[in-house]
Design an enzyme around this catalytic site. Structure first.
Site, PDB file in Angstrom:
ATOM      1  N   ASN A  16     -20.864  -9.224 -24.329  1.00  0.00           N
ATOM      2  CA  ASN A  16     -21.474  -8.090 -23.639  1.00  0.00           C
ATOM      3  C   ASN A  16     -20.409  -7.060 -23.286  1.00  0.00           C
ATOM      4  O   ASN A  16     -19.751  -6.562 -24.212  1.00  0.00           O
ATOM      5  CB  ASN A  16     -22.443  -8.488 -22.509  1.00  0.00           C
ATOM      6  CG  ASN A  16     -21.930  -9.356 -21.390  1.00  0.00           C
ATOM      7  OD1 ASN A  16     -21.607 -10.506 -21.584  1.00  0.00           O
ATOM      8  ND2 ASN A  16     -21.874  -8.838 -20.180  1.00  0.00           N
ATOM      9  N   ASP A  17     -20.210  -6.696 -22.035  1.00  0.00           N
ATOM     10  CA  ASP A  17     -19.431  -5.493 -21.701  1.00  0.00           C
ATOM     11  C   ASP A  17     -18.033  -5.410 -22.340  1.00  0.00           C
ATOM     12  O   ASP A  17     -17.299  -6.402 -22.355  1.00  0.00           O
ATOM     13  CB  ASP A  17     -19.141  -5.423 -20.192  1.00  0.00           C
ATOM     14  CG  ASP A  17     -20.339  -5.712 -19.344  1.00  0.00           C
ATOM     15  OD1 ASP A  17     -21.448  -5.848 -19.881  1.00  0.00           O
ATOM     16  OD2 ASP A  17     -20.156  -5.816 -18.118  1.00  0.00           O
ATOM     17  N   GLN A  33     -16.617  -9.167 -22.542  1.00  0.00           N
ATOM     18  CA  GLN A  33     -17.302 -10.293 -21.917  1.00  0.00           C
ATOM     19  C   GLN A  33     -17.830 -11.193 -23.037  1.00  0.00           C
ATOM     20  O   GLN A  33     -18.510 -10.714 -23.964  1.00  0.00           O
ATOM     21  CB  GLN A  33     -18.458  -9.787 -21.044  1.00  0.00           C
ATOM     22  CG  GLN A  33     -17.995  -9.090 -19.786  1.00  0.00           C
ATOM     23  CD  GLN A  33     -17.578 -10.081 -18.704  1.00  0.00           C
ATOM     24  OE1 GLN A  33     -18.395 -10.573 -17.946  1.00  0.00           O
ATOM     25  NE2 GLN A  33     -16.287 -10.382 -18.630  1.00  0.00           N
ATOM     26  N   TRP A  41     -25.980 -15.359 -23.022  1.00  0.00           N
ATOM     27  CA  TRP A  41     -25.074 -15.142 -21.903  1.00  0.00           C
ATOM     28  C   TRP A  41     -24.772 -16.480 -21.204  1.00  0.00           C
ATOM     29  O   TRP A  41     -25.635 -17.345 -21.076  1.00  0.00           O
ATOM     30  CB  TRP A  41     -25.715 -14.149 -20.911  1.00  0.00           C
ATOM     31  CG  TRP A  41     -24.754 -13.689 -19.860  1.00  0.00           C
ATOM     32  CD1 TRP A  41     -23.936 -12.610 -19.924  1.00  0.00           C
ATOM     33  CD2 TRP A  41     -24.502 -14.320 -18.595  1.00  0.00           C
ATOM     34  NE1 TRP A  41     -23.177 -12.536 -18.768  1.00  0.00           N
ATOM     35  CE2 TRP A  41     -23.503 -13.565 -17.945  1.00  0.00           C
ATOM     36  CE3 TRP A  41     -25.011 -15.457 -17.967  1.00  0.00           C
ATOM     37  CZ2 TRP A  41     -23.009 -13.903 -16.687  1.00  0.00           C
ATOM     38  CZ3 TRP A  41     -24.514 -15.803 -16.715  1.00  0.00           C
ATOM     39  CH2 TRP A  41     -23.524 -15.015 -16.080  1.00  0.00           C
ATOM     40  N   PHE A  76     -15.834 -12.234 -14.773  1.00  0.00           N
ATOM     41  CA  PHE A  76     -16.710 -11.089 -15.027  1.00  0.00           C
ATOM     42  C   PHE A  76     -15.883  -9.851 -15.381  1.00  0.00           C
ATOM     43  O   PHE A  76     -14.665  -9.897 -15.446  1.00  0.00           O
ATOM     44  CB  PHE A  76     -17.592 -10.826 -13.797  1.00  0.00           C
ATOM     45  CG  PHE A  76     -18.862 -11.655 -13.746  1.00  0.00           C
ATOM     46  CD1 PHE A  76     -19.001 -12.810 -14.480  1.00  0.00           C
ATOM     47  CD2 PHE A  76     -19.931 -11.263 -12.931  1.00  0.00           C
ATOM     48  CE1 PHE A  76     -20.181 -13.564 -14.431  1.00  0.00           C
ATOM     49  CE2 PHE A  76     -21.107 -11.998 -12.874  1.00  0.00           C
ATOM     50  CZ  PHE A  76     -21.236 -13.147 -13.620  1.00  0.00           C
ATOM     51  N   SER A  77     -16.577  -8.717 -15.490  1.00  0.00           N
ATOM     52  CA  SER A  77     -15.958  -7.506 -16.028  1.00  0.00           C
ATOM     53  C   SER A  77     -14.853  -6.943 -15.146  1.00  0.00           C
ATOM     54  O   SER A  77     -14.788  -7.235 -13.943  1.00  0.00           O
ATOM     55  CB  SER A  77     -17.027  -6.437 -16.248  1.00  0.00           C
ATOM     56  OG  SER A  77     -17.884  -6.881 -17.255  1.00  0.00           O
ATOM     57  N   ARG A 152     -18.570  -6.140  -7.726  1.00  0.00           N
ATOM     58  CA  ARG A 152     -17.863  -6.554  -8.950  1.00  0.00           C
ATOM     59  C   ARG A 152     -17.357  -5.389  -9.794  1.00  0.00           C
ATOM     60  O   ARG A 152     -17.563  -4.241  -9.491  1.00  0.00           O
ATOM     61  CB  ARG A 152     -18.766  -7.442  -9.799  1.00  0.00           C
ATOM     62  CG  ARG A 152     -20.107  -6.842 -10.196  1.00  0.00           C
ATOM     63  CD  ARG A 152     -20.869  -7.859 -11.084  1.00  0.00           C
ATOM     64  NE  ARG A 152     -22.242  -7.499 -11.310  1.00  0.00           N
ATOM     65  CZ  ARG A 152     -23.268  -7.899 -10.571  1.00  0.00           C
ATOM     66  NH1 ARG A 152     -23.073  -8.675  -9.521  1.00  0.00           N
ATOM     67  NH2 ARG A 152     -24.510  -7.527 -10.858  1.00  0.00           N
ATOM     68  N   ASP A 153     -16.716  -5.771 -10.883  1.00  0.00           N
ATOM     69  CA  ASP A 153     -16.293  -4.888 -11.975  1.00  0.00           C
ATOM     70  C   ASP A 153     -15.207  -3.895 -11.560  1.00  0.00           C
ATOM     71  O   ASP A 153     -15.391  -2.667 -11.663  1.00  0.00           O
ATOM     72  CB  ASP A 153     -17.516  -4.143 -12.562  1.00  0.00           C
ATOM     73  CG  ASP A 153     -18.641  -5.102 -12.952  1.00  0.00           C
ATOM     74  OD1 ASP A 153     -18.330  -6.286 -13.188  1.00  0.00           O
ATOM     75  OD2 ASP A 153     -19.809  -4.683 -13.002  1.00  0.00           O
ATOM     76  N   GLU A 210     -23.391  -1.422 -11.478  1.00  0.00           N
ATOM     77  CA  GLU A 210     -22.395  -2.237 -12.162  1.00  0.00           C
ATOM     78  C   GLU A 210     -21.400  -1.307 -12.873  1.00  0.00           C
ATOM     79  O   GLU A 210     -21.695  -0.148 -13.167  1.00  0.00           O
ATOM     80  CB  GLU A 210     -23.080  -3.139 -13.189  1.00  0.00           C
ATOM     81  CG  GLU A 210     -24.090  -4.102 -12.563  1.00  0.00           C
ATOM     82  CD  GLU A 210     -24.632  -5.123 -13.550  1.00  0.00           C
ATOM     83  OE1 GLU A 210     -24.469  -6.318 -13.290  1.00  0.00           O
ATOM     84  OE2 GLU A 210     -25.225  -4.729 -14.561  1.00  0.00           O
TER      85      GLU A 210
HETATM   86  C1  FRU Z   1     -22.828  -5.788 -16.811  1.00  0.00           C
HETATM   87  C2  FRU Z   1     -22.457  -7.070 -16.075  1.00  0.00           C
HETATM   88  C3  FRU Z   1     -21.338  -6.836 -15.083  1.00  0.00           C
HETATM   89  C4  FRU Z   1     -20.761  -8.215 -14.936  1.00  0.00           C
HETATM   90  C5  FRU Z   1     -20.864  -8.735 -16.345  1.00  0.00           C
HETATM   91  C6  FRU Z   1     -21.148 -10.202 -16.455  1.00  0.00           C
HETATM   92  O1  FRU Z   1     -23.458  -6.061 -18.020  1.00  0.00           O
HETATM   93  O2  FRU Z   1     -23.584  -7.643 -15.454  1.00  0.00           O
HETATM   94  O3  FRU Z   1     -21.738  -6.283 -13.856  1.00  0.00           O
HETATM   95  O4  FRU Z   1     -19.457  -8.207 -14.470  1.00  0.00           O
HETATM   96  O5  FRU Z   1     -21.915  -8.014 -16.974  1.00  0.00           O
HETATM   97  O6  FRU Z   1     -21.123 -10.593 -17.789  1.00  0.00           O
END
Ligand code: FRU
Length: 452
Positions: A16-17, A33, A41, A76-77, A152-153, A210
């Protein structure tokens, strides 16, 4: 769907991200990710790839993975910066309070805690997950400031003598007690010990934000966010958006009151983008192109978009195709020889009432609205809409379209709007009706510039 060739995908399983996007020691580093065990996921790792030109990527071993109590359920991100020659990876460590009995890779009832962490790498090649991690901001303990789960992030950057960290979060508004998405801005003199510098909440743009990103371009401050639960009816609830804001990190002053946020990509599947400066100093952004499901036989899912150059023109934030990508396409091909497998770059001019059929993806322009109908080439169960459209400021509408196996990215009027979508099992043919211009280019070399 065949694997795209100029878009980054994970070697196998889930992506993902994009995270940690940066230039370090003369190379672009892009992390992502990644759940390496299945095309779904789960416990998050950071996959890693490097590039010299943003077009050819070389996979490296997984960089970040859970090793300690604070990130035992996922990394996470986050983002990466160079500091005293080292590469620092900032990320959100998560720890689940409970997991369902048959799946240790998700949190039961979204019940988990988050904290902000940093891993220091001496060279961008080796990542000592066992002894080089530390918690830099502990779990939020005051819900009126930030949420213990949904904070987060970290996006970290340096400005003058300070490091800044922007976090997405949510809080309870003091006046009403209602939930509101917010940004937390931290500041640090050394990148390791951080203090809360300012925060700003928003009353009506989703549940939480996010992957926030804040940068200056053409003397304006651009905020990019991925608000959850905001999408228009019939689309995915979580959409990446951007807007011009007033921001002064040094004083912590933020003003979002007059900001009109717009969806970054009208394909509605572009999410969690992140930006960096390219080697020429342009602000570039990439995002995750999410899709509903792998098809039978596909052992991977998730695509990173092409890099887009961000600019502000006439008060509008624009996202244009990066010149390094355009440069790949130098050989003209006749349409009858072009194949949807690509990679291809099509240049088209759409006057009113014109159409382009890209292997079953039907593009049209009428009365100022550009539409992509993907009902024939996309498994369009909700929340993935089959018709995507966007209003263009004036016609005729020019388009640069990159076709790369299952991925199509459409840049309208040099970045006034972008529409990206995945296409599943397109027919090979491309044909236009009523277009004033249509040319098709294929890449003249796809060899990676790496020699080892
Ligand atoms: C965005 C998100 C982020 C998180 C990550 C987890 O897609 O939900 O906020 O850190 O993906 O994989």
């Amino acid at each position: 769907m065949k694997r795209p060739r100029i878009h980054l995908t994970a070697p196998r399983n889930w992506l993902n991200d994009p995270v940690g996007f940066c230039v370090y020691r003369g190379e672009y580093h892009l992390f992502y990710q990644h759940f390496p065990y299945a095309p779904r996921w789960g416990t998050m790792h950071w996959g890693h790839a490097v590039s010299l030109d943003l077009a050819h990527w070389e996979q490296r071993p997984i960089a970040l993975f859970p090793t300690c109590e604070d990130d035992k359920n996922g990394c996470f991100s986050g983002s990466a910066i160079e500091c005293d020659g080292k590469l620092l990876l900032y990320y959100t460590g998560v720890r689940y309070n409970k997991t369902p009995p048959k799946d240790i890779h998700v949190a039961q009832n979204e019940d988990y805690v988050s904290c902000q962490m940093c891993l220091e790498s001496a060279d961008g090649k080796t990542f000592d997950n066992f002894s080089k991690k530390r918690v830099v901001i502990p779990t939020q303990s005051n819900p009126s400031i930030g949420h213990p789960t949904d904070t987060r992030d970290p996006k970290v950057w340096r400005e003058k003598d300070w490091y800044y960290m922007l976090l997405g979060s949510r809080c309870q508004l003091a006046e009403t007690g209602e939930n509101a998405p917010e940004l937390l801005l931290y500041r640090s003199a050394d990148g390791m010990s951080w203090e809360l510098h300012s925060r700003v909440a928003h009353k009506n743009l989703g549940f939480m934000w996010e992957c926030p990103d804040l940068f200056r371009v053409n003397q304006r401050s651009v905020l990019s966010i991925s608000p959850m639960r905001i999408g228009p009816a019939g689309s995915h609830p979580d959409l990446a958006m951007c807007g011009l804001i007033t921001a002064e990190p040094s004083s912590g002053r933020f003003n979002l009151n007059d900001t009109k946020f717009k969806v970054i990509d009208a394909g509605l599947d572009y999410y969690a983008p992140q930006s960096t400066l390219d080697m020429q100093g342009r602000r570039i952004q990439i995002g995750w192109l999410r899709s509903p499901c792998p098809l039978p036989g596909m052992d991977w899912i998730g695509v990173i978009s092409l890099p887009r150059v961000v600019s502000v023109r006439d008060g509008q934030i624009c996202f244009s195709l990066h010149p390094n990508i355009k440069r790949l396409f130098r050989r003209q091909v006749t349409l009858s020889k072009a194949n949807m497998e690509g990679p291809l770059l099509l240049r088209a001019e759409f006057p009113n009432d014109s159409r382009l059929d890209l292997g079953g993806l039907l593009l049209s322009f009428r009365d100022g609205i550009f539409t992509a109908d993907r009902s024939k080439v996309f498994p369009c169960q909700p929340p993935y809409p089959s018709r995507l459209s966007i209003r263009i400021s004036s016609g005729p509408c020019t388009a640069e379209i990159v076709v790369d196996s299952g991925v199509v990215e459409i840049y309208l009027n040099d970045g006034e709007a972008v529409l990206s979508t995945l296409v599943y099992s397109p027919s090979p043919c491309i044909s236009g009706t009523g277009l004033t211009h249509l040319e098709c280019l294929c890449e003249s070399t796809i060899d990676a510039p790496y020699t080892d």
